[in-house]
Motif scaffolding. Structure first.
Motif, PDB file in Angstrom:
ATOM      1  N   VAL A 249       0.831  -1.205   0.000  1.00  0.00           N
ATOM      2  CA  VAL A 249       0.000   0.000   0.000  1.00  0.00           C
ATOM      3  C   VAL A 249       0.868   1.258   0.000  1.00  0.00           C
ATOM      4  O   VAL A 249       0.769   2.096  -0.890  1.00  0.00           O
ATOM      5  N   VAL A 250       1.707   1.395   1.020  1.00  0.00           N
ATOM      6  CA  VAL A 250       2.607   2.546   1.099  1.00  0.00           C
ATOM      7  C   VAL A 250       3.965   2.067   1.584  1.00  0.00           C
ATOM      8  O   VAL A 250       4.109   0.935   2.060  1.00  0.00           O
ATOM      9  N   GLU A 251       4.952   2.940   1.469  1.00  0.00           N
ATOM     10  CA  GLU A 251       6.261   2.629   2.022  1.00  0.00           C
ATOM     11  C   GLU A 251       6.810   3.858   2.739  1.00  0.00           C
ATOM     12  O   GLU A 251       6.574   5.000   2.328  1.00  0.00           O
ATOM     13  N   ILE A 252       7.488   3.597   3.843  1.00  0.00           N
ATOM     14  CA  ILE A 252       8.210   4.624   4.583  1.00  0.00           C
ATOM     15  C   ILE A 252       9.687   4.401   4.253  1.00  0.00           C
ATOM     16  O   ILE A 252      10.215   3.313   4.505  1.00  0.00           O
ATOM     17  N   TYR A 253      10.354   5.420   3.677  1.00  0.00           N
ATOM     18  CA  TYR A 253      11.704   5.176   3.179  1.00  0.00           C
ATOM     19  C   TYR A 253      12.644   6.328   3.532  1.00  0.00           C
ATOM     20  O   TYR A 253      12.220   7.464   3.782  1.00  0.00           O
ATOM     21  N   LEU A 254      13.933   6.005   3.556  1.00  0.00           N
ATOM     22  CA  LEU A 254      14.991   6.960   3.903  1.00  0.00           C
ATOM     23  C   LEU A 254      15.649   7.454   2.621  1.00  0.00           C
ATOM     24  O   LEU A 254      16.102   6.665   1.799  1.00  0.00           O
ATOM     25  N   ARG A 255      15.712   8.777   2.478  1.00  0.00           N
ATOM     26  CA  ARG A 255      16.328   9.367   1.300  1.00  0.00           C
ATOM     27  C   ARG A 255      17.141  10.584   1.723  1.00  0.00           C
ATOM     28  O   ARG A 255      16.594  11.534   2.287  1.00  0.00           O
ATOM     29  N   ASN A 256      18.454  10.525   1.495  1.00  0.00           N
ATOM     30  CA  ASN A 256      19.364  11.630   1.849  1.00  0.00           C
ATOM     31  C   ASN A 256      19.234  12.045   3.320  1.00  0.00           C
ATOM     32  O   ASN A 256      19.206  13.231   3.658  1.00  0.00           O
ATOM     33  N   GLY A 257      19.130  11.041   4.171  1.00  0.00           N
ATOM     34  CA  GLY A 257      19.082  11.289   5.610  1.00  0.00           C
ATOM     35  C   GLY A 257      17.736  11.698   6.144  1.00  0.00           C
ATOM     36  O   GLY A 257      17.598  11.928   7.355  1.00  0.00           O
ATOM     37  N   ALA A 258      16.707  11.789   5.298  1.00  0.00           N
ATOM     38  CA  ALA A 258      15.375  12.203   5.747  1.00  0.00           C
ATOM     39  C   ALA A 258      14.369  11.090   5.418  1.00  0.00           C
ATOM     40  O   ALA A 258      14.468  10.424   4.381  1.00  0.00           O
ATOM     41  N   TRP A 259      13.380  10.929   6.288  1.00  0.00           N
ATOM     42  CA  TRP A 259      12.358   9.904   6.097  1.00  0.00           C
ATOM     43  C   TRP A 259      11.177  10.484   5.336  1.00  0.00           C
ATOM     44  O   TRP A 259      10.734  11.603   5.603  1.00  0.00           O
TER      45      TRP A 259
END
Length: 395
Positions: free
Chosen positions: A128-138
């Motif tokens: 459904v959704v994803e929580i992901y880390l990108r360039n040190g930010a969630w």
């Protein structure tokens, strides 16, 4: 949100709940940079409800299930948590079902975003959704990617080992929504040992179709047999023995009834042997714990329980102050009152120097069936009165 869109997360702790007009199984998987779990311990669902930084929260039948992510507690190397959903009923698809994911501030409860995947049909499970880390930010991204082979297909794609492999290769993932939604990893996972408690739900929760169910702590069984909810009279038998031969152990078994807002309705115990107009009855007090068989029995007429009774928590307390480290062979078992057949059993394998323990809970679901979950949670309380608040929090 629309498929493929993303938002920055202002909150450190977020909850993702997925609501639908049917009962859903909601799960979370912790993934590394290669899109795989590190082990089966990274698959979080109703029978394995906690992992590093990620927990499963049951809605208790009055609210949707949720996956809670504490981004500050997610371990190094985990770059993404995917939230999945699947209809609980065996073989049911998302045809005509519109699930909606709501991303919330887990502490404040306020909604940060919502997402309803479009154009669903033959899918039996969704990322459904994803929580992901990108360039040190969630961040959070709407995905809406469907699978035709249930949560087992999702779990396998992400590297969770599944005990019962299908005879043929699973069908490919069904892409849903905008083309910007990421594709499922195509590489086959390496087999890994799978603990019994981490078997993916696949076609729904454990039920009573295969006979007696033996639970471990935090495991859940749906009181459904042959596709029909069990709505007859059942007995919860609770038993124990003194840990030191020759010493009596005086414990008191009780059941606490709650409404849909975790509001306390009433408690049934040795001092109040009948509640809810006789729908719940207590066998009376056992003063020693000696002898074979159940020490105390609580009879519950599931069919006669009032509609406002949605949760029952079964507890055992030591009014005399003896600790559970002085108790041996404590257990609870659910019995069909009409036939005497044992349906579910939970043996308490650990002990803490406390005077109370929550043994099990029964929760009424949206569809009307009941689910039993083994608890084994210890509390400092000598009476059922002191168990009311801890048990409410545990629903």
């Amino acid at each position: 949100m629309t498929p493929g869109s993303n938002i920055p997360l202002a909150a450190t702790r977020v909850a993702v709940d997925v609501a639908a007009p049917v009962r859903l199984d909601v799960s979370g998987l912790l993934l590394t940079s290669d899109g795989k779990v590190r082990s089966d311990d990274d698959f979080i669902f109703y029978n394995q409800p906690s992992g590093p930084g990620v927990t499963y929260r049951a809605g208790g039948g009055s609210a949707p299930d949720a996956i809670i992510v504490d981004t500050a507690a997610v371990p190094p190397g985990i770059e993404k948590i995917v939230v999945t959903a699947s209809p609980d009923a065996a073989g049911q698809t998302f045809q005509g079902v519109e699930p909606t994911a709501t991303i919330r501030d887990a502490d404040a409860g306020s909604a940060l975003a919502t997402f309803t995947p479009p154009r669903l049909g033959a899918e039996t499970a969704l990322v459904v959704v994803e929580i992901y880390l990108r360039n040190g930010a969630w961040k959070a991204r709407a995905v809406g990617q469907g699978y035709a082979n249930g949560l087992a297909g999702i779990a396998t794609d992400f590297g969770v080992s599944v005990d019962e492999e299908p005879a043929a290769a699973p069908p490919p993932a069904v892409a849903v929504g905008a083309s910007s939604a990421p594709a499922a990893p195509a590489a086959a996972p390496s087999p890994a040992p799978s603990p019994a408690s981490a078997v993916p739900p696949g076609s729904g929760k454990i039920n009573l179709d295969k006979g007696r169910v033996s639970l471990r702590k935090n495991q859940t069984v749906s009181l459904v047999k042959g596709g029909r909810p069990l709505l007859s009279q059942v007995k919860m038998g609770l038993g124990w023995e003194p840990a030191h031969r020759g010493r009596d152990i005086d414990l008191d078994a009780s059941v606490i009834a709650y409404g849909p807002q975790r509001n306390h309705l009433d408690s049934c115990y040795f001092g109040k042997l009948s509640i809810l107009n006789g729908a719940i009855k207590h066998s009376g007090d056992n003063l020693t714990g000696e002898g074979a068989g159940d020490d105390e029995v609580i009879v519950v007429d599931l069919g006669r329980l009032p509609a406002e009774a949605t949760g029952l928590v079964f507890t055992v307390n030591s009014f005399s102050g003896q600790k559970f480290t002085e108790v041996a062979k404590a257990y609870c078992r659910l019995i069909d009152a009409a036939t005497g057949e044992e349906l579910v059993r939970f043996d308490l394998t650990g002990a803490e120097p406390q005077t109370g323990v929550m043994m099990a809970k029964l929760i009424r679901q949206f569809s009307g069936e009941w689910e039993m979950t083994a608890m084994g949670e210890f509390v400092k309380s000598r009476t059922v009165r002191g168990m009311v608040k801890p048990a409410a929090r545990a629903l």
